[in-house]
Motif scaffolding. Structure first.
Motif, mmCIF file in Angstrom:
data_model
loop_
_atom_site.group_PDB
_atom_site.id
_atom_site.type_symbol
_atom_site.label_atom_id
_atom_site.label_comp_id
_atom_site.label_asym_id
_atom_site.label_seq_id
_atom_site.Cartn_x
_atom_site.Cartn_y
_atom_site.Cartn_z
ATOM 1 N N MET A 98 0.911 -1.217 -0.042
ATOM 2 C CA MET A 98 0.022 0.022 0.092
ATOM 3 C C MET A 98 0.865 1.234 0.026
ATOM 4 O O MET A 98 1.999 1.318 0.583
ATOM 5 C CB MET A 98 -1.019 0.074 1.307
ATOM 6 N N VAL A 99 0.593 2.443 -0.662
ATOM 7 C CA VAL A 99 1.401 3.434 -0.958
ATOM 8 C C VAL A 99 0.439 4.610 -0.468
ATOM 9 O O VAL A 99 -0.425 4.839 -1.049
ATOM 10 C CB VAL A 99 2.108 3.815 -2.155
ATOM 11 N N CYS A 100 0.930 5.389 0.432
ATOM 12 C CA CYS A 100 0.290 6.537 0.716
ATOM 13 C C CYS A 100 0.382 7.767 -0.278
ATOM 14 O O CYS A 100 1.623 8.186 -0.339
ATOM 15 C CB CYS A 100 0.525 6.955 2.067
ATOM 16 N N VAL A 101 -0.481 8.307 -0.791
ATOM 17 C CA VAL A 101 -0.566 9.217 -1.826
ATOM 18 C C VAL A 101 0.059 10.582 -1.217
ATOM 19 O O VAL A 101 0.593 11.476 -2.003
ATOM 20 C CB VAL A 101 -1.627 9.644 -2.795
ATOM 21 N N GLY A 135 -0.446 -3.224 -6.077
ATOM 22 C CA GLY A 135 -0.316 -2.143 -5.360
ATOM 23 C C GLY A 135 -1.508 -1.390 -5.149
ATOM 24 O O GLY A 135 -2.272 -1.008 -6.150
ATOM 25 N N ILE A 136 -1.675 -0.761 -3.925
ATOM 26 C CA ILE A 136 -2.794 -0.053 -3.424
ATOM 27 C C ILE A 136 -2.590 1.270 -3.154
ATOM 28 O O ILE A 136 -1.593 1.481 -2.255
ATOM 29 C CB ILE A 136 -3.786 -0.728 -2.353
ATOM 30 N N LYS A 137 -3.006 2.182 -3.914
ATOM 31 C CA LYS A 137 -2.686 3.804 -3.290
ATOM 32 C C LYS A 137 -3.927 4.197 -2.637
ATOM 33 O O LYS A 137 -5.057 4.062 -2.848
ATOM 34 C CB LYS A 137 -2.536 4.565 -4.759
ATOM 35 N N GLY A 138 -3.518 5.141 -1.545
ATOM 36 C CA GLY A 138 -4.839 5.722 -0.860
ATOM 37 C C GLY A 138 -4.023 6.516 0.398
ATOM 38 O O GLY A 138 -3.101 7.032 0.122
ATOM 39 N N TYR A 139 -4.569 6.730 1.347
ATOM 40 C CA TYR A 139 -4.298 7.456 2.517
ATOM 41 C C TYR A 139 -3.797 6.627 3.655
ATOM 42 O O TYR A 139 -4.740 5.724 4.158
ATOM 43 C CB TYR A 139 -5.079 8.741 3.064
ATOM 44 N N CYS A 140 -2.687 6.890 4.475
ATOM 45 C CA CYS A 140 -2.162 5.940 5.448
ATOM 46 C C CYS A 140 -3.098 6.527 6.699
ATOM 47 O O CYS A 140 -3.534 7.812 6.654
ATOM 48 C CB CYS A 140 -0.700 6.009 5.714
ATOM 49 N N ARG A 141 -2.973 5.813 7.649
ATOM 50 C CA ARG A 141 -3.646 6.190 8.922
ATOM 51 C C ARG A 141 -3.053 7.589 9.319
ATOM 52 O O ARG A 141 -4.036 8.424 9.796
ATOM 53 C CB ARG A 141 -3.264 5.055 10.004
ATOM 54 N N LEU A 144 -4.731 10.205 7.237
ATOM 55 C CA LEU A 144 -6.170 10.413 7.455
ATOM 56 C C LEU A 144 -6.360 11.073 8.851
ATOM 57 O O LEU A 144 -7.151 12.216 8.899
ATOM 58 C CB LEU A 144 -6.622 9.019 7.635
#
Ligand SMILES: [Mn+2]
Ligand SMILES: [Mn+2]
Ligand SMILES: [Zn+2]
Ligand SMILES: [Zn+2]
Lengths: 149, 149
Positions: A98-101, A135-141, A144
Motif C-alpha cells: 500500500m502506498v500513501c499518496v 499496489g494499493i494507493k490511498g491514505y495512510c492512517r 487520515l
DNA sequence: TAACAATTGAGATTGAATCTCAATATCAAA
DNA sequence: TTTGATATTGAGATTCAATCTCAATTGTTA
C-alpha cells in the motif's frame, strides 16, 4: 551491519554458474543493499555508496541490479517517482504494497486468501502465473488523522 | 465508429469546469481513443491518428491524456514496453490484468472476492484505498499449449 | 467583435536507463 | 605464481519517453 553469509554465497554461486566474475564493485553494491535493507532505486543506491566513500559508477550499479534480481536476492517492487524500486527479499515471504499518496509511506502486507484467489482466477483462465504485483494507493492512517483535524 | 455522445459531454463538462478549452485537437484525440477502444500508449495514439491523416503533435497528445484521466474517461492501466498504457474505462467496471510474458496477450479479469479482501486488509491497517492495480505475469493458455508441443 | 487567456506545435530539454570502448581486473589453467 | 582468455569497469555518449518553451494561434465570454 547485518550478517551477510548466506545471501553472499548465493550471489557468488549465481555469478560462477553464469561464468561471471565476483568483483570488488559487485561486493560493494551487494553490501550497500544489505545495509539499506529497505526499498531503494539505482540512483539512491549510488548516492548511498558515495556517502560511504564507495563511489561505484552508475553503469555498474545499473548492471549489477539485474544480476541480483536474477539470483533471487532482490525483487523489483514498486515504481516510485518514475524509477524502478527494488527491495531485498531474500528469506522474506512475498508481500504486496500500500502506498500513501500523501506522505509516500509504504505499508507491506500479505493476505493468503488473496493469493489463493489469484491462483484460482488464473487457473480458471488457463493462465500460469509467474509473479504478480498488487499496489494499493490511498491514505495512510497517520495522514487520515492529520486531515480530519 | 462508436457513438460518443455521453463521454464527449463528460469531457466537455470537465474542461468547462476547469476553465479549459474544447479544441479541435482535443476532439480528435478523444475520437481516436474511442476508435481504438483498447489499451494504448501516447505514442501509439499519435501513430494511429497520423494514419488517419489527423496529425496531432505529441505534446498535445501527452497534454490531453491526463485531462481524459482526470475526467474519468480513461485510466492508466499497465506499464508496457516501459511506456504508460491507458484504456478507455468509462462505463466499464474496474478490472485487473494478466499479461503473458511470452506473447504479450492481456487478459482482463474481475473477482469480487479479491476486491473485497483488499478492502478488508486496508481497513485493518487503517488505510483508505483510492485505487489499486493488480498485474499478474505468466503464460497464457495459448502459449502454454504451444510450449507443451 | 474585441480582449483575454488557454492552446498549439516544433523543437529543446529532462532524466532514467542503456550503451560504447579502451583500460583494467578476475580466475582457471598451466 | 604466472599467464592469458574473457569479463568488467567507468566516463561519457546515447536512447527514448515524457515534459517544457515560447511565439503564433484559437476558443470563450462579454
Ligand atoms: Mn501478492
Ligand atoms: Mn482489482
Ligand atoms: Zn501518509
Ligand atoms: Zn501468451
Amino acid at each position: 551491519m547485518k550478517k551477510t553469509g548466506l545471501p553472499l554465497e548465493i550471489f557468488r554461486n549465481y555469478l560462477r554458474k553464469k561464468g561471471l566474475k565476483f568483483t570488488r564493485e559487485r561486493l560493494i553494491i551487494f553490501n550497500g543493499i544489505i545495509s539499506i535493507s529497505k526499498h531503494f532505486d539505482a540512483d539512491s543506491l549510488c548516492e548511498f555508496l558515495k556517502g560511504r566513500n564507495k563511489n561505484i559508477s552508475r553503469a555498474s550499479v545499473y548492471r549489477t541490479i539485474p544480476l541480483l534480481v536474477k539470483s533471487g536476492l532482490i525483487t523489483e517492487s514498486l515504481r516510485c517517482n518514475n524509477k524502478f524500486s527494488y527491495e531485498l527479499t531474500f528469506g522474506r515471504r512475498h508481500h504486496d504494497h500500500m502506498v500513501c499518496v500523501k506522505c509516500g509511506r509504504i505499508i507491506e502486507f500479505y493476505d493468503a486468501r488473496i493469493e489463493k484467489l489469484q491462483n484460482e482466477v488464473c487457473k480458471k483462465r488457463g493462465f500460469e502465473p509467474l509473479r504478480h504485483k498488487l499496489g494499493i494507493k490511498g491514505y495512510c492512517r497517520a495522514c487520515l488523522s492529520k486531515m480530519r483535524k
